[in-house]
Design an enzyme around this catalytic site. Structure first.
Site, PDB file in Angstrom:
ATOM      1  CG  HIS A 146      50.590  37.941  42.349  1.00  0.00           C
ATOM      2  ND1 HIS A 146      49.381  37.835  41.692  1.00  0.00           N
ATOM      3  CD2 HIS A 146      51.498  38.338  41.414  1.00  0.00           C
ATOM      4  CE1 HIS A 146      49.563  38.167  40.411  1.00  0.00           C
ATOM      5  NE2 HIS A 146      50.827  38.462  40.224  1.00  0.00           N
ATOM      6  CD  GLU A 190      43.285  34.944  45.971  1.00  0.00           C
ATOM      7  OE1 GLU A 190      44.429  35.418  46.020  1.00  0.00           O
ATOM      8  OE2 GLU A 190      42.560  35.018  44.957  1.00  0.00           O
ATOM      9  CG  ASP A 229      47.024  38.212  45.088  1.00  0.00           C
ATOM     10  OD1 ASP A 229      46.045  37.581  45.520  1.00  0.00           O
ATOM     11  OD2 ASP A 229      47.433  38.116  43.906  1.00  0.00           O
ATOM     12  CD  GLU A 235      46.194  38.881  39.916  1.00  0.00           C
ATOM     13  OE1 GLU A 235      46.328  38.566  41.114  1.00  0.00           O
ATOM     14  OE2 GLU A 235      46.561  38.153  38.982  1.00  0.00           O
ATOM     15  CD  GLU A 237      49.626  35.202  38.103  1.00  0.00           C
ATOM     16  OE1 GLU A 237      49.554  35.341  39.334  1.00  0.00           O
ATOM     17  OE2 GLU A 237      48.621  35.123  37.373  1.00  0.00           O
ATOM     18  CG  HIS A 276      41.863  39.191  43.657  1.00  0.00           C
ATOM     19  ND1 HIS A 276      42.971  39.906  43.262  1.00  0.00           N
ATOM     20  CD2 HIS A 276      42.339  38.012  44.133  1.00  0.00           C
ATOM     21  CE1 HIS A 276      44.049  39.192  43.505  1.00  0.00           C
ATOM     22  NE2 HIS A 276      43.704  38.035  44.030  1.00  0.00           N
ATOM     23  CG  HIS A 329      42.619  34.801  40.491  1.00  0.00           C
ATOM     24  ND1 HIS A 329      43.593  35.534  41.121  1.00  0.00           N
ATOM     25  CD2 HIS A 329      41.825  35.688  39.863  1.00  0.00           C
ATOM     26  CE1 HIS A 329      43.403  36.814  40.870  1.00  0.00           C
ATOM     27  NE2 HIS A 329      42.338  36.945  40.113  1.00  0.00           N
TER      28      HIS A 329
END
Ligand code: ZN
Ligand code: MN
Length: 249
Positions: A116, A175, A41, A30, A118, A32, A170
Site C-alpha cells: 500500500h 494490481e 493491497d 481501501e 501510503e 480499488h 492504483h
C-alpha cells in the site's frame, strides 16, 4: 507451511529456532475501483510474501489489514466508501510492537513487504522506533515496496505504451493483472475502469478536491490488465525480491 497463523506454538518455536526470514505483508482496506476488492493491497502483499517465503524457507505473518491514509493522488483518497484509514502513528506503533514481539520470540531477520503506497514512511518509522529498542539483539530488518522491483524488460512487456509510475497505477494494470494471476475470482472483469489517467497538479489540498480523482477510483485505465501480465510480474517480482533477500540475509 509458511503462514505463522497456521502453525501451533511448538511448530512456530521449532521454525524460529532455524532462524527464518519472517515476512510481514503491509496492506490496507481501501477502494480499488469497481472491479477489485477493498482488501487488494493486503491480498497482493501476502501473495508476494508467500512466494518469497516458499523460496527461502521463511515464514509469513498475517498481513496488516489496515494502512495509512489513502491519498487522492496515490489511492483515490478517503471519500470512497469502505476506505478505512489509520493515523500514521498507529501504523508506526503496530509495526514497532510487532517487531518487538517477534524479536522476543527469537526472530532476528524480518522483511516488511509493503503493498500500500501510503504506508511507506510509517512502516519505516515503526522499524526505526523498534530498532532503538531491539537493535542491540542483532536483529536485521528489510523493507520494500514490491512494485519497485519491476525491471525494464518487464515494463516493456506489461506497458508497451509506457509505464505511468507506481502512484498512478492504483487499481490499474499492475494490481488488476496481479489479482487476475493470484485470485481471478476476485476480479469483476465486466467492471474494468477504462478512462484517461488522472492529471494531478504537483501539490495537495486539504480538504482534498474530489474532482481531481476519477469517479471510478482507479487513477488510470485497467483495460490492458491480463492474467498473463500478472504472471510475468509475479514471477519477476518473486525472483528479484528473493535475490535481494538472499543478498541481505
Ligand atoms: Zn493497491
Ligand atoms: Mn493502496
Amino acid at each position: 507451511m509458511v503462514h505463522v497463523s497456521d502453525l501451533s506454538w511448538p511448530e512456530y518455536a521449532e521454525r524460529v529456532a532455524r532462524d527464518p526470514v519472517v515476512l510481514v505483508p503491509c496492506g490496507a482496506l481501501e477502494q480499488h475501483g469497481p472491479h477489485l476488492p477493498l482488501g487488494t493491497d493486503a491480498i497482493l502483499a501476502s501473495a508476494v510474501s508467500t512466494g518469497i517465503a516458499e523460496a527461502v524457507g521463511g515464514l509469513v505473518l498475517p498481513a496488516l489489514a489496515y494502512g495509512y491514509k489513502s491519498m487522492p493522488k496515490s489511492g483515490g483518497g478517503a471519500h470512497f466508501p469502505g476506505t478505512t484509514n489509520l493515523d500514521g502513528g498507529t501504523v508506526a506503533s503496530l509495526v514497532r510492537d510487532l517487531i518487538r514481539e517477534q524479536v522476543r520470540h527469537g526472530v532476528r531477520r524480518l522483511c516488511f513487504v509493503v503493498g500500500h503506497y501510503e504506508n511507506q514512511w510509517f512502516v519505516t518509522e515503526g522499524i526505526d522506533l523498534a530498532m532503538r529498542e531491539v537493535g542491540h539483539t542483532g536483529v536485521r530488518i528489510m523493507r520494500l515496496e514490491y512494485w519497485d522491483f519491476i525491471e525494464p524488460a518487464t515494463i516493456e512487456r506489461v506497458f508497451p505504451d509506457g509505464y505511468p509510475g507506481a502512484a498512478l497505477e492504483h487499481a490499474a494494470v499492475i494490481e488488476t493483472s496481479l489479482m487476475l494471476h493470484y485470485q481471478p475470482h476476485h476480479v469483476r472483469l465486466d467492471r474494468l475502469p477504462d478512462h484517461r489517467s488522472a492529471d494531478f497538479p504537483p501539490y495537495d489540498m486539504f480538504p482534498p478536491h474530489r474532482h481531481w480523482v476519477p469517479s471510478s477510483g482507479a487513477l488510470t485505465s485497467a483495460k490492458a490488465a491480463t492474467a498473463e501480465k500478472g504472471r510475468i510480474m509475479a514471477e519477476q517480482f518473486r525472483d528479484s525480491i528473493v535475490a535481494a533477500v538472499r543478498r541481505e540475509f
